[in-house]
Design a protein around this motif. Structure first.
Motif, PDB file in Angstrom:
ATOM      1  N   LEU A   2      25.546   6.897  59.813  1.00 35.31           N
ATOM      2  CA  LEU A   2      24.021   6.700  59.414  1.00 35.31           C
ATOM      3  C   LEU A   2      24.312   5.560  59.609  1.00 35.31           C
ATOM      4  O   LEU A   2      24.756   4.686  59.017  1.00 35.31           O
ATOM      5  CB  LEU A   2      23.437   7.341  57.934  1.00 35.31           C
ATOM      6  CG  LEU A   2      22.090   7.577  57.504  1.00 35.31           C
ATOM      7  CD1 LEU A   2      21.309   8.394  58.628  1.00 35.31           C
ATOM      8  CD2 LEU A   2      22.063   7.975  56.476  1.00 35.31           C
ATOM      9  N   GLY A   3      23.082   4.761  60.252  1.00 36.63           N
ATOM     10  CA  GLY A   3      22.518   3.623  60.082  1.00 36.63           C
ATOM     11  C   GLY A   3      21.024   2.851  60.294  1.00 36.63           C
ATOM     12  O   GLY A   3      20.412   4.362  60.631  1.00 36.63           O
ATOM     13  N   GLY A  42      27.765   3.058  58.299  1.00 37.74           N
ATOM     14  CA  GLY A  42      28.448   4.011  57.348  1.00 37.74           C
ATOM     15  C   GLY A  42      28.877   5.114  57.993  1.00 37.74           C
ATOM     16  O   GLY A  42      27.998   5.888  58.369  1.00 37.74           O
ATOM     17  N   GLY A  43      29.880   5.773  57.607  1.00 36.29           N
ATOM     18  CA  GLY A  43      30.494   7.062  58.571  1.00 36.29           C
ATOM     19  C   GLY A  43      30.207   8.209  57.386  1.00 36.29           C
ATOM     20  O   GLY A  43      29.788   7.962  55.401  1.00 36.29           O
ATOM     21  N   PHE A  86      28.082   6.094  49.194  1.00 38.04           N
ATOM     22  CA  PHE A  86      27.965   5.561  50.740  1.00 38.04           C
ATOM     23  C   PHE A  86      27.605   4.075  50.764  1.00 38.04           C
ATOM     24  O   PHE A  86      27.639   3.226  49.859  1.00 38.04           O
ATOM     25  CB  PHE A  86      26.822   5.927  50.937  1.00 38.04           C
ATOM     26  CG  PHE A  86      26.434   5.746  52.736  1.00 38.04           C
ATOM     27  CD1 PHE A  86      26.778   6.632  53.579  1.00 38.04           C
ATOM     28  CD2 PHE A  86      25.669   4.695  52.775  1.00 38.04           C
ATOM     29  CE1 PHE A  86      26.360   6.465  54.233  1.00 38.04           C
ATOM     30  CE2 PHE A  86      25.018   4.471  53.722  1.00 38.04           C
ATOM     31  CZ  PHE A  86      25.833   5.489  54.954  1.00 38.04           C
ATOM     32  N   LYS A  87      28.309   3.683  52.291  1.00 42.25           N
ATOM     33  CA  LYS A  87      28.651   2.149  51.794  1.00 42.25           C
ATOM     34  C   LYS A  87      27.942   2.344  53.589  1.00 42.25           C
ATOM     35  O   LYS A  87      28.830   2.927  54.360  1.00 42.25           O
ATOM     36  CB  LYS A  87      29.964   1.667  51.715  1.00 42.25           C
ATOM     37  CG  LYS A  87      31.392   2.304  52.020  1.00 42.25           C
ATOM     38  CD  LYS A  87      32.547   1.436  50.914  1.00 42.25           C
ATOM     39  CE  LYS A  87      34.044   2.632  52.042  1.00 42.25           C
ATOM     40  NZ  LYS A  87      35.202   1.633  50.541  1.00 42.25           N
ATOM     41  N   PHE A  88      28.321   0.093  54.693  1.00 37.46           N
ATOM     42  CA  PHE A  88      28.742   0.228  54.931  1.00 37.46           C
ATOM     43  C   PHE A  88      29.278   0.524  56.508  1.00 37.46           C
ATOM     44  O   PHE A  88      29.914  -0.984  55.892  1.00 37.46           O
ATOM     45  CB  PHE A  88      26.699  -0.383  55.323  1.00 37.46           C
ATOM     46  CG  PHE A  88      25.630  -0.200  55.434  1.00 37.46           C
ATOM     47  CD1 PHE A  88      24.974   1.356  56.230  1.00 37.46           C
ATOM     48  CD2 PHE A  88      25.096  -0.341  53.761  1.00 37.46           C
ATOM     49  CE1 PHE A  88      23.651   1.737  55.840  1.00 37.46           C
ATOM     50  CE2 PHE A  88      23.686  -0.054  54.155  1.00 37.46           C
ATOM     51  CZ  PHE A  88      23.169   1.256  54.553  1.00 37.46           C
ATOM     52  N   ASP A  89      30.438   0.821  56.274  1.00 33.65           N
ATOM     53  CA  ASP A  89      32.300   0.646  56.025  1.00 33.65           C
ATOM     54  C   ASP A  89      31.970   0.404  57.609  1.00 33.65           C
ATOM     55  O   ASP A  89      32.776   0.450  58.298  1.00 33.65           O
ATOM     56  CB  ASP A  89      32.810   1.865  55.531  1.00 33.65           C
ATOM     57  CG  ASP A  89      32.443   3.225  55.801  1.00 33.65           C
ATOM     58  OD1 ASP A  89      31.514   3.183  56.573  1.00 33.65           O
ATOM     59  OD2 ASP A  89      33.434   3.646  55.643  1.00 33.65           O
ATOM     60  N   GLY A 141      30.385 -11.148  59.955  1.00 32.44           N
ATOM     61  CA  GLY A 141      30.301  -9.492  59.151  1.00 32.44           C
ATOM     62  C   GLY A 141      31.648  -8.311  59.177  1.00 32.44           C
ATOM     63  O   GLY A 141      32.864  -8.767  60.076  1.00 32.44           O
ATOM     64  N   ARG A 142      30.843  -7.366  58.869  1.00 33.68           N
ATOM     65  CA  ARG A 142      31.926  -6.644  59.221  1.00 33.68           C
ATOM     66  C   ARG A 142      32.068  -5.681  60.554  1.00 33.68           C
ATOM     67  O   ARG A 142      31.070  -5.557  61.041  1.00 33.68           O
ATOM     68  CB  ARG A 142      32.482  -5.314  57.858  1.00 33.68           C
ATOM     69  CG  ARG A 142      33.317  -4.131  58.468  1.00 33.68           C
ATOM     70  CD  ARG A 142      33.698  -3.261  57.346  1.00 33.68           C
ATOM     71  NE  ARG A 142      34.203  -2.227  57.499  1.00 33.68           N
ATOM     72  CZ  ARG A 142      36.155  -2.327  56.685  1.00 33.68           C
ATOM     73  NH1 ARG A 142      36.249  -2.843  57.219  1.00 33.68           N
ATOM     74  NH2 ARG A 142      36.511  -0.571  57.754  1.00 33.68           N
ATOM     75  N   ASP A 143      33.239  -5.836  61.432  1.00 33.35           N
ATOM     76  CA  ASP A 143      32.674  -4.475  62.788  1.00 33.35           C
ATOM     77  C   ASP A 143      34.398  -4.455  63.527  1.00 33.35           C
ATOM     78  O   ASP A 143      35.277  -4.902  63.015  1.00 33.35           O
ATOM     79  CB  ASP A 143      32.078  -5.560  63.832  1.00 33.35           C
ATOM     80  CG  ASP A 143      31.597  -5.335  64.781  1.00 33.35           C
ATOM     81  OD1 ASP A 143      31.025  -4.182  65.511  1.00 33.35           O
ATOM     82  OD2 ASP A 143      30.640  -6.395  65.735  1.00 33.35           O
TER      83      ASP A 143
END
Length: 333
Positions: free
Chosen positions: A47-48, A67-68, A79-82, A99-101
Motif C-alpha cells: 500500500l502506498g 509499505g508491505g 505498519f511502516k513504509f519499509d 531516503g529508503r529505496d
C-alpha cells in the motif's frame, strides 16, 4: 486513485496505489508438509502514496511512500513504509532521490528473472550468502537500504543507470554498515541488458569485512517468447555463492506462461549447491487482475538447506528437497 491537491498547488497530485495478492499454497519436504494461505505469490502485497509537483522550468518534486502488507492475515499493526520512502527532485539532469529505496543490484534480480522475487518460483536470492555462516549478518547485500542518496540518469537514448550510497550512521564510525552501488543498462526495442555492482561494509560485529555483489542480466522479446538470463555472485566473510538462471516468458491465450531454472553454486563449501525449477501461468482477468498458478522444486545438496520463495515455505533440513504448489489471485489498484 488520485486526489486533487489544494488550490494553492494546482500543479500537484497525490495517488493512492497498491497490490493485493494472496494464494493457497502447499509445500512438502522431509516427510512433512505445510498447507495454508500465503501472501505475495505473484507480486508483493503493498500500500502506498506517491505524488509530484511541477515546479516550473522543467523541474519537478516528488515523493513515494510504500509499505508491505500481509493479505493472508491482514497484518497492519506497526505498519511502516519499509518498501520505499523517498523524496525526489527531477528534471533534464535526471533524478536526485533521498531516503529508503531498492539497491541498484537488486533491481537486476527482479527484472531479469521470470518470477521476480515473489512467490513459489521466486529468485529468493537478493542475499546469496545471508545466514550461510556464523557472523554473516542478514543485512549483507540487502534488497533495500535506508539513509540513501541516489542519482538516476535522464533518458539518454536506450541507456539508463543509477548510483546509490547509503550512510551507515553508526554511533562510533559512520562508515560501518554503509553501502554503495551502481547499475548501468541499455534498453532499446526488444533488447534489455544491465550490469550492477554493490558493496556493503560490515557493522560492529564484522568491522573490516566488505560484502560485494555483482550481477548481469539480459532479456530479448521475440514475437512468441522472451528468454531471460541472469548471472550473479555474492562474496564476503570468506564466503562466495554464484547464481546462474535461465528463464522464459511466453504469451499463451489470455495470459502468460513462465518458466525458470536457477542454480546456486557455493564456491567455498563442497556439496552445498542447490537447483530450482519453476513453472507458472498467469491468466489475465483484466488489465489489473490476474489469476495465477505455479509449481516449483528446490533440490539441495547434502550441505545445503535453501527454501522456496513462498512466504509459507519452511527451511528444510540439510540436504532435503522441497516441492511446492500454489494458486492465487492478484489485484493492482
Amino acid at each position: 486513485m488520485t486526489f486533487a491537491a489544494a488550490a494553492s498547488a494546482q500543479s500537484s497530485n497525490v495517488t493512492l496505489f497498491g497490490v493485493a495478492d494472496a494464494s493457497v499454497a502447499h509445500i512438502s519436504t522431509s516427510g512433512k508438509s505445510v498447507t495454508g494461505m500465503a501472501t505475495g505469490g505473484n507480486s508483493s502485497s503493498r500500500l502506498g502514496l506517491r505524488g509530484t509537483e511541477d515546479l516550473g522550468g522543467g523541474l519537478k518534486a516528488g515523493f513515494w511512500l510504500e509499505g508491505g502488507l500481509s493479505i493472508d492475515d491482514g497484518t497492519a499493526s506497526g505498519f511502516k513504509f519499509d518498501r520505499r520512502s523517498t523524496v525526489s527532485l527531477m528534471g533534464g539532469f535526471g533524478e536526485l532521490r533521498l531516503g529508503r529505496d531498492k539497491t541498484p543490484a537488486y533491481q537486476n534480480l527482479e527484472n531479469f528473472h521470470a518470477f521476480g522475487d515473489t512467490g513459489m518460483g521466486a529468485i529468493n536470492g537478493h542475499n546469496l550468502i545471508s545466514g550461510s555462516a556464523a557472523g554473516t549478518p542478514e543485512g549483507s547485500n540487502p534488497k533495500r537500504v535506508s539513509n540513501s542518496i541516489s542519482y538516476l540518469l535522464p533518458k539518454l537514448g536506450g541507456i539508463y543507470g543509477q548510483v546509490t550510497h547509503s550512510f551507515g550512521e553508526q554511533a562510533d564510525d559512520h562508515s560501518l554498515s554503509s553501502a554503495s552501488g551502481v547499475r548501468v543498462g541499455y534498453a532499446d526495442g526488444a533488447l534489455d541488458v544491465a550490469a550492477a555492482y554493490g558493496i556493503v561494509r560490515g557493522g560492529k560485529v564484522d568491522a573490516g569485512v566488505d560484502y560485494k555483489t555483482f550481477n548481469l542480466g539480459a532479456s530479448y522479446k521475440f514475437a512468441a517468447l522472451t528468454p531471460m538470463l541472469l548471472l550473479a555472485s555474492d562474496r564476503g566473510n570468506n564466503k562466495r555463492v554464484d547464481m546462474y538462471s535461465l528463464g522464459v516468458k511466453v504469451p499463451l491465450g489470455a495470459g502468460e506462461l513462465r518458466a525458470a531454472y536457477t542454480w546456486y553454486k557455493d564456491k567455498k563449501t563442497d556439496n552445498a549447491d542447490s537447483q530450482r525449477l519453476a513453472l507458472g501461468y498467469g491468466y489475465k482477468l483484466s488489465k489489473r487482475t490476474e489469476l495465477y498458478a505455479a509449481v516449483a522444486r528446490m533440490s539441495n545438496d547434502d550441505k545445503a538447506a535453501r527454501k522456496l520463495g513462498s512466504s509459507l515455505s519452511p527451511t528444510p533440513n540439510l540436504g532435503k528437497s522441497l516441492t511446492g504448489y500454489e494458486i492465487g489471485l492478484r489485484h493492482n489498484f
